[in-house]
Design a protein around this motif. Sequence first.
Motif, short mmCIF file in Angstrom:
data_model
loop_
_atom_site.label_atom_id
_atom_site.label_comp_id
_atom_site.label_asym_id
_atom_site.label_seq_id
_atom_site.Cartn_x
_atom_site.Cartn_y
_atom_site.Cartn_z
N TRP A 152 0.84 -1.21 0.00
CA TRP A 152 0.00 0.00 0.00
C TRP A 152 0.86 1.25 0.00
CZ3 TRP A 152 -0.41 3.75 3.93
CH2 TRP A 152 -1.40 4.72 3.71
N VAL A 153 1.92 1.25 0.79
CA VAL A 153 2.83 2.40 0.82
C VAL A 153 3.46 2.60 -0.56
CG1 VAL A 153 5.01 3.28 1.78
CG2 VAL A 153 3.32 2.19 3.28
N ASP A 156 0.51 3.91 -3.00
CA ASP A 156 -0.16 5.18 -2.68
C ASP A 156 0.75 6.29 -2.21
OD1 ASP A 156 -2.38 3.64 -3.21
OD2 ASP A 156 -3.57 4.50 -1.59
N LYS A 157 2.00 5.97 -1.81
CA LYS A 157 2.84 6.98 -1.18
C LYS A 157 4.19 7.20 -1.86
CE LYS A 157 -0.24 7.52 2.06
NZ LYS A 157 -1.06 8.76 2.15
N THR A 158 4.42 6.56 -3.00
CA THR A 158 5.71 6.72 -3.68
C THR A 158 5.49 7.17 -5.11
OG1 THR A 158 5.84 4.44 -4.52
CG2 THR A 158 6.67 4.84 -2.28
N THR A 159 6.55 7.74 -5.70
CA THR A 159 6.46 8.18 -7.09
C THR A 159 6.30 7.01 -8.04
OG1 THR A 159 8.89 8.20 -7.20
CG2 THR A 159 7.81 10.27 -6.67
N PHE A 162 2.72 6.10 -8.00
CA PHE A 162 1.95 7.10 -8.76
C PHE A 162 2.12 6.88 -10.25
CE2 PHE A 162 1.77 11.31 -10.81
CZ PHE A 162 0.45 11.64 -10.53
N ARG A 165 0.06 3.95 -11.36
CA ARG A 165 -1.37 4.26 -11.48
C ARG A 165 -1.65 5.08 -12.74
NH1 ARG A 165 -2.63 7.47 -7.07
NH2 ARG A 165 -0.58 7.35 -6.11
N ASN A 233 -6.75 -3.01 -3.72
CA ASN A 233 -6.23 -2.19 -2.63
C ASN A 233 -5.55 -3.11 -1.62
OD1 ASN A 233 -5.93 -0.78 -0.15
ND2 ASN A 233 -7.55 0.64 -0.71
#
Length: 247
Positions: A152-153, A156-159, A162, A165, A233
């Motif tokens: 999840w990190v 949702d939390k790294t380039t 991103f 996605r 997710n």
Amino acid sequence: QNTLSRTAPLLLAALCVALPARLGLVVIGGEGAIVLGGVAAGFAGVLLSGATSIIAMPLMMVTAMAIGALWIGAVGALRHFRGVNETIASLLMAYIAIALMNHLVEGPLRDPASLNKPSTAPLDEALRVGNIPGWDVHWGLAFGVVCCVLAWVLIDKTTWGFAARIAGGNVRAAQVQGLPVGKLILCFTALGGAFAGLAGFFEVAAVHGSANASLAGGYGYTGILIAFLARHNPLAIIPVAVLLAGF
């Protein structure tokens, strides 16, 4: 307790589907990475017989993850370099992996003492994964939950997450923006395969004690359903995996 024990491989099998799905890939061959990861862990355990668990168990784990990463990473490579549909490729490779596992445990890696059920030599007791203190559940459950959180990190939390996605939403737009779509495909499929290989390690080191035909228990296929119900997710995979493990 049995429900939670079955949850561990389901968490990792679902990640094998969920991570490539963020790139728009439908990889359904996690079962192959699980069985080959289990065989690799069992064989490594035989080679490391007599070694201390602090050294041997991490090596067994890394070996299983590496084999799983190579197997599913090959699906990503076929998709990127040759345009082969990843759904068909991963499914067909799962059948190949199961056949290869059967050949190895019934042939070159078979323990002569395993008469009724061909398998590799049993692991030393020092190389077996124990239970979580106070629980009748092996440590694979904790590792599975941690892997879901880390996934999840990543997403949702790294380039990199991103970028994945973006590529999953529109590949052409990602390419126009200069995103390394090919590297993303290879990395995310390999990482998903590594998680599935880790599930194979725990099935051998915590459940069966050796690699045998029981590795093909259908966890990889159930992981497909879990990943889609959780909408890919990683955090939602946790409760959905518990639910299906109970069923």
